[in-house]
Design a protein around this motif. Sequence first.
Motif, PDB file in Angstrom:
ATOM      1  N   THR A  32       0.820  -1.219   0.000  1.00 15.16           N
ATOM      2  CA  THR A  32       0.000   0.000   0.000  1.00 15.16           C
ATOM      3  C   THR A  32       0.852   1.266   0.000  1.00 15.16           C
ATOM      4  OG1 THR A  32      -0.142  -0.236   2.400  1.00 15.16           O
ATOM      5  CG2 THR A  32      -2.001  -1.058   1.107  1.00 15.16           C
ATOM      6  N   ARG A  61      -0.772  -4.910   3.147  1.00 14.06           N
ATOM      7  CA  ARG A  61      -1.828  -5.711   3.750  1.00 14.06           C
ATOM      8  C   ARG A  61      -1.585  -7.173   3.394  1.00 14.06           C
ATOM      9  NH1 ARG A  61      -6.615  -3.995   5.528  1.00 14.06           N
ATOM     10  NH2 ARG A  61      -6.270  -1.924   4.657  1.00 14.06           N
ATOM     11  N   GLN A  76      -4.518  -8.335   7.696  1.00 13.35           N
ATOM     12  CA  GLN A  76      -3.733  -7.550   8.646  1.00 13.35           C
ATOM     13  C   GLN A  76      -2.801  -6.573   7.920  1.00 13.35           C
ATOM     14  OE1 GLN A  76      -2.096 -10.277  11.431  1.00 13.35           O
ATOM     15  NE2 GLN A  76      -2.179  -8.784  13.082  1.00 13.35           N
ATOM     16  N   ARG A  77      -2.705  -5.355   8.443  1.00  9.37           N
ATOM     17  CA  ARG A  77      -1.754  -4.378   7.895  1.00  9.37           C
ATOM     18  C   ARG A  77      -0.412  -4.552   8.600  1.00  9.37           C
ATOM     19  NH1 ARG A  77      -3.223   0.610   9.480  1.00  9.37           N
ATOM     20  NH2 ARG A  77      -2.004   1.628   7.858  1.00  9.37           N
ATOM     21  N   PRO A 128      -1.328  -0.844  13.682  1.00  7.43           N
ATOM     22  CA  PRO A 128      -2.698  -0.565  14.132  1.00  7.43           C
ATOM     23  C   PRO A 128      -3.418   0.391  13.179  1.00  7.43           C
ATOM     24  CG  PRO A 128      -1.128   0.684  15.446  1.00  7.43           C
ATOM     25  CD  PRO A 128      -0.319  -0.174  14.520  1.00  7.43           C
ATOM     26  N   ASP A 129      -4.747   0.416  13.282  1.00  5.21           N
ATOM     27  CA  ASP A 129      -5.565   1.211  12.358  1.00  5.21           C
ATOM     28  C   ASP A 129      -5.288   2.708  12.449  1.00  5.21           C
ATOM     29  OD1 ASP A 129      -6.739  -1.032  11.384  1.00  5.21           O
ATOM     30  OD2 ASP A 129      -8.504  -0.926  12.702  1.00  5.21           O
ATOM     31  N   ASP A 130      -4.787   3.166  13.600  1.00  5.88           N
ATOM     32  CA  ASP A 130      -4.587   4.612  13.732  1.00  5.88           C
ATOM     33  C   ASP A 130      -3.233   5.081  13.197  1.00  5.88           C
ATOM     34  OD1 ASP A 130      -3.067   3.497  15.711  1.00  5.88           O
ATOM     35  OD2 ASP A 130      -3.950   4.627  17.370  1.00  5.88           O
ATOM     36  N   ASP A 132      -1.267   5.472   9.485  1.00 10.07           N
ATOM     37  CA  ASP A 132      -1.525   5.370   8.045  1.00 10.07           C
ATOM     38  C   ASP A 132      -0.375   4.665   7.320  1.00 10.07           C
ATOM     39  OD1 ASP A 132       0.334   7.674   6.820  1.00 10.07           O
ATOM     40  OD2 ASP A 132      -0.515   8.353   8.725  1.00 10.07           O
ATOM     41  N   ASP A 133      -0.631   4.305   6.062  1.00  7.48           N
ATOM     42  CA  ASP A 133       0.333   3.525   5.278  1.00  7.48           C
ATOM     43  C   ASP A 133       1.642   4.280   5.064  1.00  7.48           C
ATOM     44  OD1 ASP A 133      -1.513   1.422   4.929  1.00  7.48           O
ATOM     45  OD2 ASP A 133      -2.461   2.488   3.259  1.00  7.48           O
ATOM     46  N   ARG A 294       2.550   6.717  16.323  1.00 10.70           N
ATOM     47  CA  ARG A 294       1.141   6.503  16.657  1.00 10.70           C
ATOM     48  C   ARG A 294       0.657   7.504  17.711  1.00 10.70           C
ATOM     49  NH1 ARG A 294      -2.215   4.073  19.571  1.00 10.70           N
ATOM     50  NH2 ARG A 294      -0.726   3.621  21.202  1.00 10.70           N
TER      51      ARG A 294
END
Length: 336
Positions: A32, A61, A76-77, A128-130, A132-133, A294
Amino acid sequence: MKAIHSFGAGDVRLVTVPDPAPSEGQVLIQITATGICGSDKWMWRHPEPVTWIIGHEVAGRVIALGPGVTRLRVGQRVAVNNVGGCGHCPACRAGDFILCPQWDGSLDINGGYAELVAAWERNCLPVPDDLDDEAACLIFDNFGTPYGALERGEVRHGDDVLITGLGPIGMAAVILAKLRGAYVIAADPLPYRRDFALRLGADAALPPDEQLPDAVRDLTSGLGVRVALECSGKSSAYPLALSSLRVGGTLVSVGEGAQITLRPSDQIIRRTLRIQGSWYSGMHQGRQVMELMRTRQIDPHVLVTHRGSLEELPAIYRTVCEVEQGVMKAVIFPVK
Ligand SMILES: [Zn+2]
Ligand SMILES: [Zn+2]
């Protein structure tokens, strides 16, 4: 999949190649975000075609699991640590693939300039989702490398630090050294980069000419800095950095490619200096860098001056390798 292939110096093109397949212990990753590293300039100038796919700053991902994968799951990222160790020595068990005694480069994970890459599960850090790529692809190299170097130089609050070479690694070192509470003197021949460093919080920014050691002493009550981080890889930076150190100081060697002649008696022994190598980062350091990102203690995005797609990569790669003014870090986003 689509991937970038190098056909010789300055000639890279988007081509279609077979998809990689994850082998035992590997996962297949849809990329990504992928960074263009300063060290990729060597490949840009390589006169012969490069036989592998360039690029080693990958976030993506997981889309498939190879046999024997136990920890990661599809969807999973992850951020990928590119240095491949044997996987079972004490260093590798600790995630310090850079310290693996069997390292020879053959298990390294390259292939970032593409849509897909296969990577060892042990080299994948869940993101984690918070986060970014773009930030995730800058964890292990762009920020992990200077993070490890500052750790090895034992840079603490109140230290004086000289950082020579203000490419993306040196610039990230400025950010991380300021976070540690150090007084930071940044050095680079380019005014654009010196101004950039000052905007990021460097306390002074100087050209790396023969006046540098005296200028550093003027800024440090005549003492010199306790730690110098050499990030330029230029041979000429070494005598300047060594002369800028105070007695008992440490030079951390980070930028690759220099060749130096050393007079140990004058330059090292009678000044009780230490020269410490520092290469890339381990999983533990990556985890710590990710936490700094993060929790917004550092902002990796401030370094990124160029962004684009895989189709735009050849032009951006050329800019990164051939233009100095207005260029810092480039990140490519292969997924549309
Ligand atoms: Zn790199
Ligand atoms: Zn190992």
